[in-house]
Design a protein around this motif. Structure first.
Motif, PDB file in Angstrom:
ATOM      1  N   LEU A  32       0.504  -1.368  -0.064  1.00 19.11           N
ATOM      2  CA  LEU A  32       0.120   0.032   0.323  1.00 19.11           C
ATOM      3  C   LEU A  32       0.920   0.666   0.382  1.00 19.11           C
ATOM      4  O   LEU A  32       0.119   2.607  -0.607  1.00 19.11           O
ATOM      5  N   PHE A  33       2.066   1.290   0.853  1.00 18.02           N
ATOM      6  CA  PHE A  33       2.894   2.378   0.339  1.00 18.02           C
ATOM      7  C   PHE A  33       4.001   2.422   0.058  1.00 18.02           C
ATOM      8  O   PHE A  33       4.487   3.884  -0.402  1.00 18.02           O
ATOM      9  N   ALA A  34       3.943   1.682  -1.019  1.00 14.87           N
ATOM     10  CA  ALA A  34       4.996   1.581  -1.937  1.00 14.87           C
ATOM     11  C   ALA A  34       4.224   2.706  -3.301  1.00 14.87           C
ATOM     12  O   ALA A  34       3.079   2.289  -3.644  1.00 14.87           O
ATOM     13  N   PRO A  35       5.471   2.661  -3.713  1.00 14.67           N
ATOM     14  CA  PRO A  35       5.310   3.455  -4.888  1.00 14.67           C
ATOM     15  C   PRO A  35       4.700   3.330  -5.961  1.00 14.67           C
ATOM     16  O   PRO A  35       4.810   1.925  -6.542  1.00 14.67           O
ATOM     17  N   GLY A  36       3.277   3.220  -6.613  1.00 13.94           N
ATOM     18  CA  GLY A  36       2.805   2.944  -7.906  1.00 13.94           C
ATOM     19  C   GLY A  36       3.176   1.583  -8.206  1.00 13.94           C
ATOM     20  O   GLY A  36       2.433   0.245  -7.605  1.00 13.94           O
ATOM     21  N   VAL A  37       3.864   1.254  -8.870  1.00  9.52           N
ATOM     22  CA  VAL A  37       3.583  -0.170 -10.442  1.00  9.52           C
ATOM     23  C   VAL A  37       4.072  -1.021  -9.268  1.00  9.52           C
ATOM     24  O   VAL A  37       3.923  -2.779  -8.572  1.00  9.52           O
ATOM     25  N   LEU A  38       5.307  -0.572  -8.288  1.00  6.31           N
ATOM     26  CA  LEU A  38       5.902  -1.747  -7.316  1.00  6.31           C
ATOM     27  C   LEU A  38       5.639  -2.102  -6.313  1.00  6.31           C
ATOM     28  O   LEU A  38       4.673  -3.196  -5.756  1.00  6.31           O
ATOM     29  N   GLY A  39       4.094  -1.264  -5.534  1.00  3.02           N
ATOM     30  CA  GLY A  39       3.216  -1.550  -4.291  1.00  3.02           C
ATOM     31  C   GLY A  39       1.868  -2.509  -5.056  1.00  3.02           C
ATOM     32  O   GLY A  39       1.595  -3.195  -4.400  1.00  3.02           O
ATOM     33  N   GLY A  40       1.874  -2.238  -6.594  1.00  2.80           N
ATOM     34  CA  GLY A  40       0.439  -3.172  -7.545  1.00  2.80           C
ATOM     35  C   GLY A  40       0.748  -4.426  -7.733  1.00  2.80           C
ATOM     36  O   GLY A  40       0.270  -5.206  -7.102  1.00  2.80           O
ATOM     37  N   ALA A  41       2.672  -4.125  -8.118  1.00  2.00           N
ATOM     38  CA  ALA A  41       2.704  -5.644  -8.377  1.00  2.00           C
ATOM     39  C   ALA A  41       2.986  -6.598  -7.364  1.00  2.00           C
ATOM     40  O   ALA A  41       2.651  -7.836  -7.390  1.00  2.00           O
ATOM     41  N   LEU A  42       3.408  -6.097  -6.017  1.00  2.00           N
ATOM     42  CA  LEU A  42       3.463  -6.846  -4.496  1.00  2.00           C
ATOM     43  C   LEU A  42       1.760  -7.040  -4.138  1.00  2.00           C
ATOM     44  O   LEU A  42       1.761  -8.537  -4.125  1.00  2.00           O
ATOM     45  N   LEU A  43       1.150  -6.440  -4.255  1.00  2.00           N
ATOM     46  CA  LEU A  43      -0.229  -6.560  -3.669  1.00  2.00           C
ATOM     47  C   LEU A  43      -0.802  -7.722  -4.979  1.00  2.00           C
ATOM     48  O   LEU A  43      -1.075  -8.582  -4.335  1.00  2.00           O
ATOM     49  N   LEU A  44      -0.232  -7.587  -5.736  1.00  2.00           N
ATOM     50  CA  LEU A  44      -1.422  -8.709  -7.398  1.00  2.00           C
ATOM     51  C   LEU A  44      -0.243  -9.616  -6.924  1.00  2.00           C
ATOM     52  O   LEU A  44      -1.308 -11.032  -6.556  1.00  2.00           O
ATOM     53  N   THR A  74     -11.606  -9.780  -3.557  1.00  2.00           N
ATOM     54  CA  THR A  74     -11.821  -8.920  -4.966  1.00  2.00           C
ATOM     55  C   THR A  74     -10.941  -7.670  -4.299  1.00  2.00           C
ATOM     56  O   THR A  74     -10.822  -6.614  -5.371  1.00  2.00           O
ATOM     57  N   LEU A  75     -11.225  -7.337  -3.154  1.00  2.00           N
ATOM     58  CA  LEU A  75     -10.906  -6.387  -2.872  1.00  2.00           C
ATOM     59  C   LEU A  75      -9.828  -5.814  -2.501  1.00  2.00           C
ATOM     60  O   LEU A  75      -8.883  -4.826  -3.283  1.00  2.00           O
ATOM     61  N   LEU A  76      -8.595  -6.585  -2.685  1.00  2.00           N
ATOM     62  CA  LEU A  76      -7.675  -6.765  -3.007  1.00  2.00           C
ATOM     63  C   LEU A  76      -7.019  -5.843  -3.444  1.00  2.00           C
ATOM     64  O   LEU A  76      -5.102  -5.594  -4.453  1.00  2.00           O
ATOM     65  N   VAL A  77      -7.651  -7.408  -5.102  1.00  2.00           N
ATOM     66  CA  VAL A  77      -7.135  -7.371  -6.220  1.00  2.00           C
ATOM     67  C   VAL A  77      -7.783  -5.556  -7.322  1.00  2.00           C
ATOM     68  O   VAL A  77      -6.873  -4.975  -7.580  1.00  2.00           O
ATOM     69  N   ALA A  78      -8.790  -5.035  -6.082  1.00  2.00           N
ATOM     70  CA  ALA A  78      -9.329  -3.321  -6.721  1.00  2.00           C
ATOM     71  C   ALA A  78      -8.352  -2.960  -5.914  1.00  2.00           C
ATOM     72  O   ALA A  78      -7.527  -1.854  -7.126  1.00  2.00           O
ATOM     73  N   VAL A  79      -7.815  -2.961  -5.007  1.00  2.57           N
ATOM     74  CA  VAL A  79      -6.682  -2.160  -4.654  1.00  2.57           C
ATOM     75  C   VAL A  79      -5.160  -2.004  -5.177  1.00  2.57           C
ATOM     76  O   VAL A  79      -5.175  -1.030  -6.020  1.00  2.57           O
ATOM     77  N   ALA A  80      -4.726  -3.649  -5.727  1.00  2.00           N
ATOM     78  CA  ALA A  80      -3.221  -3.321  -6.467  1.00  2.00           C
ATOM     79  C   ALA A  80      -3.455  -3.206  -8.222  1.00  2.00           C
ATOM     80  O   ALA A  80      -2.665  -1.743  -8.726  1.00  2.00           O
ATOM     81  N   LEU A  81      -4.982  -2.480  -8.958  1.00  3.59           N
ATOM     82  CA  LEU A  81      -5.399  -2.062 -10.487  1.00  3.59           C
ATOM     83  C   LEU A  81      -5.135  -0.769  -9.863  1.00  3.59           C
ATOM     84  O   LEU A  81      -4.843  -0.067 -10.945  1.00  3.59           O
ATOM     85  N   ALA A  82      -6.083  -0.290  -9.455  1.00  2.74           N
ATOM     86  CA  ALA A  82      -5.589   1.533  -8.692  1.00  2.74           C
ATOM     87  C   ALA A  82      -4.524   1.664  -8.184  1.00  2.74           C
ATOM     88  O   ALA A  82      -4.423   2.256  -9.222  1.00  2.74           O
ATOM     89  N   LYS A  83      -3.228   1.234  -8.042  1.00  2.00           N
ATOM     90  CA  LYS A  83      -2.221   1.268  -7.530  1.00  2.00           C
ATOM     91  C   LYS A  83      -1.068   1.399  -8.979  1.00  2.00           C
ATOM     92  O   LYS A  83      -0.730   2.053  -9.614  1.00  2.00           O
ATOM     93  N   LEU A  84      -1.488   0.220  -9.886  1.00  2.65           N
ATOM     94  CA  LEU A  84      -0.692   0.446 -10.488  1.00  2.65           C
ATOM     95  C   LEU A  84      -1.249   1.384 -12.054  1.00  2.65           C
ATOM     96  O   LEU A  84      -0.584   1.457 -12.635  1.00  2.65           O
ATOM     97  N   LEU A  85      -2.631   1.610 -11.852  1.00  2.00           N
ATOM     98  CA  LEU A  85      -3.162   2.964 -12.680  1.00  2.00           C
ATOM     99  C   LEU A  85      -2.992   4.141 -12.373  1.00  2.00           C
ATOM    100  O   LEU A  85      -2.478   4.005 -11.537  1.00  2.00           O
TER     101      LEU A  85
END
Length: 85
Positions: A32-44, A74-85
């Motif tokens: 959640l606190f990692a910037p952008g793509v890195l955080g989204g990739a970790l969550l995915l 579903t919530l985790l994937v939604a947050v991860a995708l939001a961080k990627l965008l």
């Protein structure tokens, strides 16, 4: 069952629940606190691990537990995708 098929459920059963919870919490917070793509990739990546766990434990879970796990995933994937965008 083959020996390799039994080892994963046995290892999961022996895992300390507190350690697993804290490790997952740390991964979610870092994601959640990692910037952008890195955080989204970790969550995915965490979501993919949870999907594998969900598939493994699906037959022994009650319907209410299944619904809760699917909602949280579903919530985790939604947050991860939001961080990627």
């Amino acid at each position: 069952m083959q020996r390799t098929q039994r080892s994963l459920p046995l290892r999961l059963a022996r895992a300390n629940p507190t350690t697993v919870f804290l490790a997952t919490l740390v991964l979610v917070l870092v994601g959640l606190f990692a910037p952008g793509v890195l955080g989204g990739a970790l969550l995915l990546a965490l979501a993919a691990a949870l999907v594998a766990l969900l598939v493994t434990t699906w037959p022994v879970q009650s319907p209410a537990t299944r619904v809760i796990r699917l909602v949280m995933l579903t919530l985790l994937v939604a947050v991860a995708l939001a961080k990627l965008l």
